[in-house]
Write a protein that holds these residues in place. Structure first.
Motif, PDB file in Angstrom:
ATOM      1  N   ARG A 192       0.836  -1.377   0.152  1.00 22.94           N
ATOM      2  CA  ARG A 192       0.205  -0.108  -0.075  1.00 22.94           C
ATOM      3  C   ARG A 192       0.992   1.333   0.112  1.00 22.94           C
ATOM      4  N   PRO A 193       0.134   2.493  -0.378  1.00 18.58           N
ATOM      5  CA  PRO A 193       1.172   3.679  -0.539  1.00 18.58           C
ATOM      6  C   PRO A 193       1.664   3.929   0.797  1.00 18.58           C
ATOM      7  N   GLU A 194       0.686   3.763   1.924  1.00 15.81           N
ATOM      8  CA  GLU A 194       1.402   4.322   3.185  1.00 15.81           C
ATOM      9  C   GLU A 194       2.758   3.673   3.469  1.00 15.81           C
ATOM     10  N   ALA A 195       2.864   2.488   3.001  1.00 16.43           N
ATOM     11  CA  ALA A 195       4.423   1.804   3.410  1.00 16.43           C
ATOM     12  C   ALA A 195       5.434   2.470   2.500  1.00 16.43           C
ATOM     13  N   VAL A 196       5.034   2.900   1.404  1.00 17.64           N
ATOM     14  CA  VAL A 196       5.853   3.379   0.651  1.00 17.64           C
ATOM     15  C   VAL A 196       6.182   4.926   0.866  1.00 17.64           C
TER      16      VAL A 196
END
Length: 252
Positions: A197-201
């Motif tokens: 997910r974008p949050e991890a990126v």
């Protein structure tokens, strides 16, 4: 753990895709993976149920029914070579939880530790090189990231990072597009990370420069607990380095 959005961070467990669980006529279970077979002699019901669920996908082990009254049986395990599990204790050795023939008898369900859960977690710990650990959120949007072992010695144990200690990406970290996310790998690391997910990126992007966990949490539009858990998983997966080391990120 609750996060600021009102949702809960979930620590999930599953067996690697190439792992096969076999059931023997004598009641034993054999867990086969790329590094050989792991035996579990006379597994307690909690172990059987946990492995059954983990074959299907990421699960919350806290939801596995353990049968607290003695864990459902003596539950001797033999997992891996040279572990000593599944053998009777020698002279002067103490019997571990669930090994004695009368373990758990005469106790009420509310008394003492949950022996079934203790045995389950001990077995799962010995199978850690065959297990994928996933960090998720109960918001029905899918996992944040997952960590898979790529070495027999992998034993993934995430822990909170000191808030004031700066960290960054190691110099040999490689980020590669993968399906609907990215993979993060290092040549000598025992794990492979998939960022779903974008949050991890976003958290990963903060690590291109030296940053403390406190500063990373303050600088991202994410619940602080989510950022801290992502950092803890990256650190346990050997994807963080002290800020004094030269850092870099190669995109594959």
């Amino acid at each position: 753990m609750r996060i600021g959005t009102g949702h809960r961070v979930l620590h999930l467990w599953s067996l690697s895709e190439d792992v096969v669980v076999e059931h023997r006529a004598n009641g034993a279970m054999v867990v086969r993976g790329r590094w050989g077979a792991e035996w579990i002699d006379r597994p307690v019901p909690a172990v059987r149920e946990a492995l059954r669920r983990m074959e299907l996908g990421p699960v919350l082990l806290a939801n596995v029914e353990t049968g607290k009254r003695g864990g459902g049986g003596p539950g001797r395990e033999r997992a891996g070579q040279g572990t000593g599990q599944g053998r009777k204790p020698g002279p002067g050795q103490k019997q571990g939880p669930g090994q004695g023939p009368g373990e758990g008898r005469g106790r009420r369900r509310s008394d003492g530790p949950d022996q079934g859960r203790l045995i389950m977690m001990r077995v799962v710990g010995r199978l850690s090189h065959l297990i994928v650990r996933t960090l998720g959120v109960d918001d029905l949007r899918g996992p944040l990231l997952s960590v898979s072992p790529v070495a027999r010695t992998g034993s993934f144990v995430p822990a909170p990072l000191p808030e004031e200690t700066p960290v960054r990406l190691p110099a040999d970290a490689v980020l590669t597009p993968w399906r609907s996310g990215f993979t993060l790998e290092r040549a000598d690391a025992r794990y492979r990370v998939v960022l779903h997910r974008p949050e991890a990126v976003w958290v990963l992007g903060m690590l291109a420069w030296p940053v403390t966990p406190e500063a990373a949490s303050a600088g991202l539009p994410l619940p602080r607990e989510m950022t801290r858990e992502i950092l803890a998983y990256l650190a346990a997966a050997e994807m963080l380095a002290p800020a004094g080391e030269r850092a870099g990120l190669r995109v594959g």
